[in-house]
Scaffold this motif. Structure first.
Motif, PDB file in Angstrom:
ATOM      1  N   ILE A  10      -2.686   2.813  -5.623  1.00  0.00           N
ATOM      2  CA  ILE A  10      -3.946   2.633  -6.331  1.00  0.00           C
ATOM      3  C   ILE A  10      -4.139   3.866  -7.203  1.00  0.00           C
ATOM      4  CG2 ILE A  10      -6.439   2.402  -6.142  1.00  0.00           C
ATOM      5  CD1 ILE A  10      -6.019   0.951  -3.511  1.00  0.00           C
ATOM      6  N   SER A  16       1.391   9.191  -9.255  1.00  0.00           N
ATOM      7  CA  SER A  16       1.986   7.937  -8.778  1.00  0.00           C
ATOM      8  C   SER A  16       3.499   7.931  -8.969  1.00  0.00           C
ATOM      9  CB  SER A  16       1.352   6.728  -9.467  1.00  0.00           C
ATOM     10  OG  SER A  16       1.693   6.686 -10.843  1.00  0.00           O
ATOM     11  N   CYS A  34       0.951  -2.207  -7.646  1.00  0.00           N
ATOM     12  CA  CYS A  34       0.193  -1.051  -8.111  1.00  0.00           C
ATOM     13  C   CYS A  34      -1.063  -1.542  -8.817  1.00  0.00           C
ATOM     14  CB  CYS A  34       1.023  -0.166  -9.026  1.00  0.00           C
ATOM     15  SG  CYS A  34       1.514  -0.941 -10.571  1.00  0.00           S
ATOM     16  N   SER A  35      -2.017  -0.621  -8.934  1.00  0.00           N
ATOM     17  CA  SER A  35      -3.294  -0.965  -9.540  1.00  0.00           C
ATOM     18  C   SER A  35      -3.840   0.248 -10.267  1.00  0.00           C
ATOM     19  CB  SER A  35      -4.263  -1.397  -8.440  1.00  0.00           C
ATOM     20  OG  SER A  35      -5.514  -1.706  -8.982  1.00  0.00           O
ATOM     21  N   ASP A  36      -4.581  -0.013 -11.320  1.00  0.00           N
ATOM     22  CA  ASP A  36      -5.232   1.050 -12.059  1.00  0.00           C
ATOM     23  C   ASP A  36      -6.459   0.446 -12.737  1.00  0.00           C
ATOM     24  OD1 ASP A  36      -4.388   4.007 -13.053  1.00  0.00           O
ATOM     25  OD2 ASP A  36      -5.525   2.986 -14.626  1.00  0.00           O
ATOM     26  N   ALA A  42      -1.341  -0.073 -15.359  1.00  0.00           N
ATOM     27  CA  ALA A  42      -0.768  -0.707 -14.170  1.00  0.00           C
ATOM     28  C   ALA A  42       0.407  -1.609 -14.544  1.00  0.00           C
ATOM     29  CB  ALA A  42      -1.833  -1.511 -13.422  1.00  0.00           C
ATOM     30  N   PRO A  56      -7.841  -3.555  -9.108  1.00  0.00           N
ATOM     31  CA  PRO A  56      -8.163  -2.957  -7.808  1.00  0.00           C
ATOM     32  C   PRO A  56      -8.774  -3.927  -6.800  1.00  0.00           C
ATOM     33  CG  PRO A  56      -8.746  -1.443  -9.556  1.00  0.00           C
ATOM     34  CD  PRO A  56      -8.356  -2.733 -10.220  1.00  0.00           C
ATOM     35  N   LEU A  59      -6.099  -6.247  -5.431  1.00  0.00           N
ATOM     36  CA  LEU A  59      -5.193  -5.525  -4.537  1.00  0.00           C
ATOM     37  C   LEU A  59      -5.809  -5.379  -3.161  1.00  0.00           C
ATOM     38  CD1 LEU A  59      -2.985  -2.558  -5.358  1.00  0.00           C
ATOM     39  CD2 LEU A  59      -4.408  -2.500  -3.341  1.00  0.00           C
ATOM     40  N   LEU A  60      -7.078  -4.996  -3.108  1.00  0.00           N
ATOM     41  CA  LEU A  60      -7.737  -4.797  -1.822  1.00  0.00           C
ATOM     42  C   LEU A  60      -7.932  -6.097  -1.053  1.00  0.00           C
ATOM     43  CD1 LEU A  60     -10.326  -2.097  -2.900  1.00  0.00           C
ATOM     44  CD2 LEU A  60      -8.252  -1.770  -1.529  1.00  0.00           C
TER      45      LEU A  60
END
Length: 65
Positions: A10, A16, A34-36, A42, A56, A59-60
């Motif tokens: 993240i 990263s 991956c996340s941004d 990303a 994000p 992803l969560l």
């Protein structure tokens, strides 16, 4: 046999790259996404490393990570 732990990065800033370079040294750790906050960043990191790029919140919510 070690089952892989699927993880994600993240925040795709400078640090990263260090995490992604070091990840293969850890048996059983598999970086899968991956996340941004900037989706383009990303997407670039994901393409460079064969990962999925997610926002994000997605992803969560992903139960596979």
């Amino acid at each position: 046999m070690v089952l892989p732990v699927k993880a994600a990065i993240i925040g795709c800033g400078n640090v990263s790259a260090q995490y992604l370079a070091a990840a293969p040294n850890f048996q059983g750790l598999e970086i899968v996404a991956c996340s941004d906050l900037d989706p383009a960043v990303a997407a670039t990191v994901a393409a460079q490393h064969g990962l999925r790029a997610l926002d994000p919140a997605a992803l969560l919510r992903d139960p596979g990570i």
